[in-house]
Design an enzyme around this catalytic site. Structure first.
Site, PDB file in Angstrom:
ATOM      1  N   THR A   1     104.849  16.352  90.246  1.00  0.00           N
ATOM      2  CA  THR A   1     104.386  15.957  88.910  1.00  0.00           C
ATOM      3  C   THR A   1     103.633  17.186  88.408  1.00  0.00           C
ATOM      4  O   THR A   1     103.051  17.931  89.205  1.00  0.00           O
ATOM      5  CB  THR A   1     103.430  14.735  88.945  1.00  0.00           C
ATOM      6  OG1 THR A   1     102.280  15.086  89.700  1.00  0.00           O
ATOM      7  CG2 THR A   1     104.087  13.514  89.578  1.00  0.00           C
ATOM      8  N   HIS A   2     103.671  17.423  87.122  1.00  0.00           N
ATOM      9  CA  HIS A   2     103.076  18.640  86.534  1.00  0.00           C
ATOM     10  C   HIS A   2     103.642  19.913  87.174  1.00  0.00           C
ATOM     11  O   HIS A   2     102.962  20.936  87.223  1.00  0.00           O
ATOM     12  CB  HIS A   2     101.548  18.647  86.678  1.00  0.00           C
ATOM     13  CG  HIS A   2     100.897  17.375  86.234  1.00  0.00           C
ATOM     14  ND1 HIS A   2     100.466  17.157  84.948  1.00  0.00           N
ATOM     15  CD2 HIS A   2     100.635  16.229  86.916  1.00  0.00           C
ATOM     16  CE1 HIS A   2      99.950  15.938  84.861  1.00  0.00           C
ATOM     17  NE2 HIS A   2     100.046  15.344  86.035  1.00  0.00           N
TER      18      HIS A   2
ATOM     19  N   TYR B   1     129.941   6.147  48.032  1.00  0.00           N
ATOM     20  CA  TYR B   1     130.345   7.461  48.511  1.00  0.00           C
ATOM     21  C   TYR B   1     129.770   8.563  47.639  1.00  0.00           C
ATOM     22  O   TYR B   1     129.750   8.482  46.410  1.00  0.00           O
ATOM     23  CB  TYR B   1     131.879   7.581  48.535  1.00  0.00           C
ATOM     24  CG  TYR B   1     132.317   8.941  49.033  1.00  0.00           C
ATOM     25  CD1 TYR B   1     132.414   9.195  50.390  1.00  0.00           C
ATOM     26  CD2 TYR B   1     132.572   9.988  48.145  1.00  0.00           C
ATOM     27  CE1 TYR B   1     132.769  10.460  50.857  1.00  0.00           C
ATOM     28  CE2 TYR B   1     132.924  11.251  48.597  1.00  0.00           C
ATOM     29  CZ  TYR B   1     133.019  11.483  49.958  1.00  0.00           C
ATOM     30  OH  TYR B   1     133.356  12.721  50.419  1.00  0.00           O
TER      31      TYR B   1
ATOM     32  N   ASN C   1     138.077   7.234  50.158  1.00  0.00           N
ATOM     33  CA  ASN C   1     136.792   6.795  50.713  1.00  0.00           C
ATOM     34  C   ASN C   1     136.951   5.855  51.901  1.00  0.00           C
ATOM     35  O   ASN C   1     136.248   5.988  52.907  1.00  0.00           O
ATOM     36  CB  ASN C   1     135.946   6.138  49.619  1.00  0.00           C
ATOM     37  CG  ASN C   1     135.594   7.130  48.531  1.00  0.00           C
ATOM     38  OD1 ASN C   1     135.838   8.334  48.685  1.00  0.00           O
ATOM     39  ND2 ASN C   1     135.026   6.650  47.443  1.00  0.00           N
TER      40      ASN C   1
ATOM     41  N   LYS D   1     121.958  41.335  90.207  1.00  0.00           N
ATOM     42  CA  LYS D   1     121.714  40.038  89.572  1.00  0.00           C
ATOM     43  C   LYS D   1     122.855  39.044  89.734  1.00  0.00           C
ATOM     44  O   LYS D   1     124.022  39.384  89.666  1.00  0.00           O
ATOM     45  CB  LYS D   1     121.448  40.214  88.066  1.00  0.00           C
ATOM     46  CG  LYS D   1     120.161  40.885  87.708  1.00  0.00           C
ATOM     47  CD  LYS D   1     118.912  40.117  88.152  1.00  0.00           C
ATOM     48  CE  LYS D   1     118.696  38.820  87.403  1.00  0.00           C
ATOM     49  NZ  LYS D   1     118.135  39.038  86.067  1.00  0.00           N
TER      50      LYS D   1
ATOM     51  N   GLN E   1     130.793  14.470  52.998  1.00  0.00           N
ATOM     52  CA  GLN E   1     131.812  15.319  53.620  1.00  0.00           C
ATOM     53  C   GLN E   1     131.192  16.255  54.662  1.00  0.00           C
ATOM     54  O   GLN E   1     131.877  16.748  55.555  1.00  0.00           O
ATOM     55  CB  GLN E   1     132.531  16.137  52.540  1.00  0.00           C
ATOM     56  CG  GLN E   1     133.622  17.029  53.069  1.00  0.00           C
ATOM     57  CD  GLN E   1     134.506  17.561  51.945  1.00  0.00           C
ATOM     58  OE1 GLN E   1     135.377  16.882  51.454  1.00  0.00           O
ATOM     59  NE2 GLN E   1     134.251  18.798  51.539  1.00  0.00           N
TER      60      GLN E   1
ATOM     61  N   LYS F   1     131.208  15.889  59.178  1.00  0.00           N
ATOM     62  CA  LYS F   1     132.185  16.080  60.246  1.00  0.00           C
ATOM     63  C   LYS F   1     131.934  17.256  61.184  1.00  0.00           C
ATOM     64  O   LYS F   1     132.061  17.139  62.400  1.00  0.00           O
ATOM     65  CB  LYS F   1     133.588  16.225  59.655  1.00  0.00           C
ATOM     66  CG  LYS F   1     134.107  14.912  59.100  1.00  0.00           C
ATOM     67  CD  LYS F   1     135.390  15.121  58.326  1.00  0.00           C
ATOM     68  CE  LYS F   1     135.539  14.125  57.207  1.00  0.00           C
ATOM     69  NZ  LYS F   1     134.445  14.126  56.221  1.00  0.00           N
TER      70      LYS F   1
ATOM     71  N   SER G   1     124.785  40.940  85.736  1.00  0.00           N
ATOM     72  CA  SER G   1     124.065  41.647  84.682  1.00  0.00           C
ATOM     73  C   SER G   1     124.790  42.950  84.398  1.00  0.00           C
ATOM     74  O   SER G   1     125.383  43.557  85.293  1.00  0.00           O
ATOM     75  CB  SER G   1     122.644  41.929  85.171  1.00  0.00           C
ATOM     76  OG  SER G   1     122.110  43.052  84.503  1.00  0.00           O
TER      77      SER G   1
ATOM     78  N   GLU H   1     121.667  27.545  81.990  1.00  0.00           N
ATOM     79  CA  GLU H   1     120.882  28.053  80.850  1.00  0.00           C
ATOM     80  C   GLU H   1     121.562  27.704  79.521  1.00  0.00           C
ATOM     81  O   GLU H   1     120.925  27.277  78.566  1.00  0.00           O
ATOM     82  CB  GLU H   1     120.723  29.574  80.942  1.00  0.00           C
ATOM     83  CG  GLU H   1     119.780  30.016  82.049  1.00  0.00           C
ATOM     84  CD  GLU H   1     119.836  31.521  82.253  1.00  0.00           C
ATOM     85  OE1 GLU H   1     119.562  32.275  81.302  1.00  0.00           O
ATOM     86  OE2 GLU H   1     120.178  31.961  83.357  1.00  0.00           O
TER      87      GLU H   1
ATOM     88  N   ASN I   1     123.133  35.465  87.830  1.00  0.00           N
ATOM     89  CA  ASN I   1     122.376  34.661  86.873  1.00  0.00           C
ATOM     90  C   ASN I   1     122.958  33.264  86.667  1.00  0.00           C
ATOM     91  O   ASN I   1     124.179  33.106  86.638  1.00  0.00           O
ATOM     92  CB  ASN I   1     122.343  35.376  85.516  1.00  0.00           C
ATOM     93  CG  ASN I   1     121.544  36.660  85.578  1.00  0.00           C
ATOM     94  OD1 ASN I   1     120.586  36.778  86.355  1.00  0.00           O
ATOM     95  ND2 ASN I   1     121.942  37.643  84.785  1.00  0.00           N
TER      96      ASN I   1
HETATM   97  N1  ARG Z   1     137.139  14.951  52.209  1.00  0.00           N
HETATM   98  C1  ARG Z   1     136.348  13.833  51.837  1.00  0.00           C
HETATM   99  C2  ARG Z   1     135.261  13.603  52.891  1.00  0.00           C
HETATM  100  O1  ARG Z   1     135.414  14.054  53.961  1.00  0.00           O
HETATM  101  C3  ARG Z   1     137.195  12.601  51.724  1.00  0.00           C
HETATM  102  C4  ARG Z   1     136.662  11.585  50.789  1.00  0.00           C
HETATM  103  C5  ARG Z   1     136.678  12.109  49.401  1.00  0.00           C
HETATM  104  N2  ARG Z   1     136.335  11.126  48.472  1.00  0.00           N
HETATM  105  C6  ARG Z   1     136.025  11.407  47.189  1.00  0.00           C
HETATM  106  N3  ARG Z   1     135.722  10.415  46.423  1.00  0.00           N
HETATM  107  N4  ARG Z   1     135.971  12.650  46.750  1.00  0.00           N
HETATM  108  O2  ARG Z   1     134.253  12.993  52.625  1.00  0.00           O
END
Ligand code: ARG
Length: 462
Positions: free
Chosen positions: A155-156, A317, A110, A283, A322, A325, A277, A290, A285
Site C-alpha cells: 500500500t502506498h 439531429y 438520421n 537497454k 457526425q 465516430k 535503445s 508503457e 525497454n
Molecule cells: N454523416 C452524417 C453523420 O454521421 C449522417 C447523418 C446526416 N444527417 C443530416 N441530417 N445531415 O452524422
C-alpha cells in the site's frame, strides 16, 4: 450540382465545404452495417407494398454488387458525396436506375446512421468481451503456476503484507470481469432499433419497424423517434467501457514497467515484446506496457470529446453529432490491439519468483502478524499490540534485521508475554497462508478465486 439535396440550392457547394462537411473518409468503415440496413429496409418496404418485387430484386442485386466493389477496393469513395449513406445510394442508382431512387422512402440519414453506428458499437462491445476472455485465460495460466510464490503486497507502494503472485494477478481478473459485464450490459441495453424513425418524427408511410428490427438482430424497436435520432449514449457507453478497461490495463502496465526494472526484477518481458535503445546498447525497454499506459490517455480524450460534443445539443439531429465516430473507431482499435498485445506479453514474460520472494525478506511484511499474535495468544488489545509491534519493528531497523528473521530474545525483551511460538507467526509464508478469510490471499483461497474465474469463463458464473 449533383448533390442529392441540391433541389433548393442555386449555386454548387464549394470544395472547401465538401472537405469540411464530409464524413465519407471514415464512416465508410460502416459499409456492411449500412448495406444490411438498406437490405432490411427494402425487404420491409416490399412487404408493405411500397416497393414491388422487381424493384426489390434490383436493389438487392445492386447492393450486393456494391459490397463486392467495396471489398475488392474498386468502389469510388468520393468526398463530394459527403457520407457513406449518400455515396452508396448514388452508386446504387447508377447501377440499377430508378429503383435505386426509391430506397430512401420512409427513411432519413438520421435513422440510417443511428442504425449503422449502433450496430457497429454493439458488435464491438461483444468482440471486446471475447478478447478480454482470451486475455483472462492467459492471466489464469500464469497465475496457476504462482499460487505459492510470495510477493510483497503493497500500500502506498511500500511493503505491507506478503501475498502470493497469483492473488495479485487475480485482482486484475476481478477488474476484467467487471469490464466484461459493462460491455455486455451496454450491448444489451442499446440493442434497440432506430430504423423507421426517419428524420425525427417518424413517417406517414406504413412501415413495419418490428420487421426491420428483427432482420437486423435488434431486440426491440425504440419508443420515441425524437430521442432515437439524437441519442449517442451507446457510443458514450462503449467509450466509457473502453476507458475503464484501459484504466485497468494501465495499472497492470505500470506494474509491469516497475517489475521489469532492475530495482524490482520481478518479471522479464520477452525479447519479442521489448524494444532497444538507439543509443544505449544495453537497454531493453518495456515499450509495450508503457504504450498501453499512454494509449489510455488518448481513449479518455475520446470519451471526454464525445461527452463535450453532446453537451447542450438541442433535439434532435445536429451535424455536431457526425463528430461521434472517429473517437469511437480509434478507441475500439486501441482496445483491440491493446488486449491482444497485453495477452501476448503476459503469456511470454518470465516471472522471476526468486526475486519476488527475496523482496519479501525486507520491510517487516509480517508485522501485522505479530500484532495479531499478541491479540490472539496474549489477549492484548489490538491498539496496544500495534504499539508493541512498532517497537519490535524499530528494533529490527536498529539491528538491520527483518522481523521475520529476528532473534526471539529481542522480542521477549520488548514484551514478556511473547512466547517462542511467535516465530512461526512471523514466517512470511505462514503470514500469507494465515489470511484465509473470504477473498483473502491464502494459497487455498487464491486457488478458489482462480477456480471462480475459470468457471466464469466457461459461462458458469456460480
Ligand atoms: N454523416 C452524417 C453523420 O454521421 C449522417 C447523418 C446526416 N444527417 C443530416 N441530417 N445531415 O452524422
Amino acid at each position: 450540382m449533383d448533390k442529392m439535396w441540391s433541389g433548393r440550392f442555386s449555386t454548387s457547394a464549394s470544395s472547401l465545404l465538401d472537405q469540411f462537411n464530409a464524413s465519407i473518409m471514415y464512416d465508410r468503415k460502416l459499409y456492411r452495417e449500412d448495406i444490411d440496413g438498406s437490405l432490411a429496409h427494402a425487404a420491409m418496404l416490399t412487404k408493405q407494398g411500397i416497393l414491388n418485387t422487381e424493384e426489390f430484386r434490383q436493389i438487392t442485386e445492386g447492393l450486393n454488387q456494391i459490397v463486392s466493389e467495396i471489398e475488392s477496393d474498386v468502389f469510388e469513395w468520393n468526398i463530394a458525396d459527403e457520407d457513406l449513406h449518400m455515396g452508396i445510394e448514388k452508386r446504387l442508382t447508377a447501377i440499377i436506375g430508378d429503383a435505386g431512387k426509391k430506397l430512401h422512402t420512409a427513411r432519413s440519414r438520421n435513422d440510417q446512421v443511428a442504425v449503422d453506428f449502433r450496430r457497429f458499437v454493439i458488435r464491438k462491445n461483444l468482440e471486446i468481451v471475447e478478447a478480454l476472455k482470451l486475455l483472462m485465460t492467459e492471466v489464469i495460466v500464469v497465475a496457476e503456476k504462482h499460487t505459492e510464490t510470495l510477493i510483497p503486497g503493497m500500500t502506498h507502494l511500500q511493503h505491507a503484507q506478503p501475498i502470493n503472485f497469483a492473488f495479485h494477478l487475480a485482482a486484475y481478473l476481478a477488474m476484467f470481469t467487471r469490464d466484461i459485464e459493462r460491455f455486455e450490459s451496454s450491448a444489451k441495453r442499446n440493442n434497440v432499433s432506430p430504423l423507421g424513425c426517419a428524420a425525427l418524427a417518424g413517417t406517414p408511410h406504413d412501415v413495419d419497424r418490428n420487421m426491420t428490427a428483427s432482420i437486423l438482430g435488434f431486440d426491440s424497436v425504440s419508443i420515441n423517434c425524437l430521442d432515437t435520432v439524437s441519442d449517442r449514449d451507446f457510443a458514450l457507453e462503449i467509450l466509457f467501457n473502453i476507458a475503464t478497461m484501459m484504466m485497468h490495463i494501465s495499472r497492470l502496465s505500470e506494474e509491469l514497467v516497475m517489475w521489469s526494472s532492475y530495482e524490482f526484477g520481478f518479471v522479464e518481458l520477452s525479447d519479442a515484446y521489448s524494444t532497444g535503445s538507439s543509443i544505449m546498447p544495453q537497454k531493453k525497454n518495456p515499450d509495450v506496457p508503457e504504450l498501453l499506459r499512454g494509449k489510455t490517455g488518448r481513449v479518455y480524450g475520446s470519451l471526454m470529446g464525445l461527452l463535450t460534443v453532446m453537451k447542450g445539443l438541442p433535439l434532435a439531429y445536429n451535424k455536431d453529432t457526425q463528430e461521434d465516430k472517429e473517437g469511437v473507431f480509434d478507441a475500439v482499435e486501441t482496445a483491440e490491439i491493446s488486449l491482444e498485445i497485453l495477452k501476448e506479453a503476459i503469456k511470454t514474460m518470465e516471472v522471476k519468483s526468486h526475486n519476488m520472494e527475496s523482496a519479501c525478506a525486507v520491510g517487516h511484511l509480517s508485522a501485522t502478524d505479530l500484532a495479531d499474535y499478541l491479540v490472539e495468544k496474549c489477549d492484548i488489545p489490538f491498539r496496544e499490540a500495534h504499539f508493541i509491534t512498532g517497537r519490535a519493528v524499530a528494533k529490527g531497523e536498529e539491528l538491520k534485521t527483518d522481523l521475520s528473521a529476528m532473534d526471539f530474545k529481542y522480542l521477549k525483551e520488548i514484551d514478556e508475554r511473547i512466547n517462542e511460538d511467535v516465530m512461526e507467526y512471523l514466517g512470511l509464508r505462514h503470514s500469507m497462508n494465515a489470511r484465509t478469510s473470504q477473498g483473502g490471499t491464502a494459497t487455498q483461497r487464491t486457488k478458489e478465486q482462480l477456480q471462480y474465474y475459470k468457471n466464469y469463463l466457461q459461462g458458469n458464473k456460480e
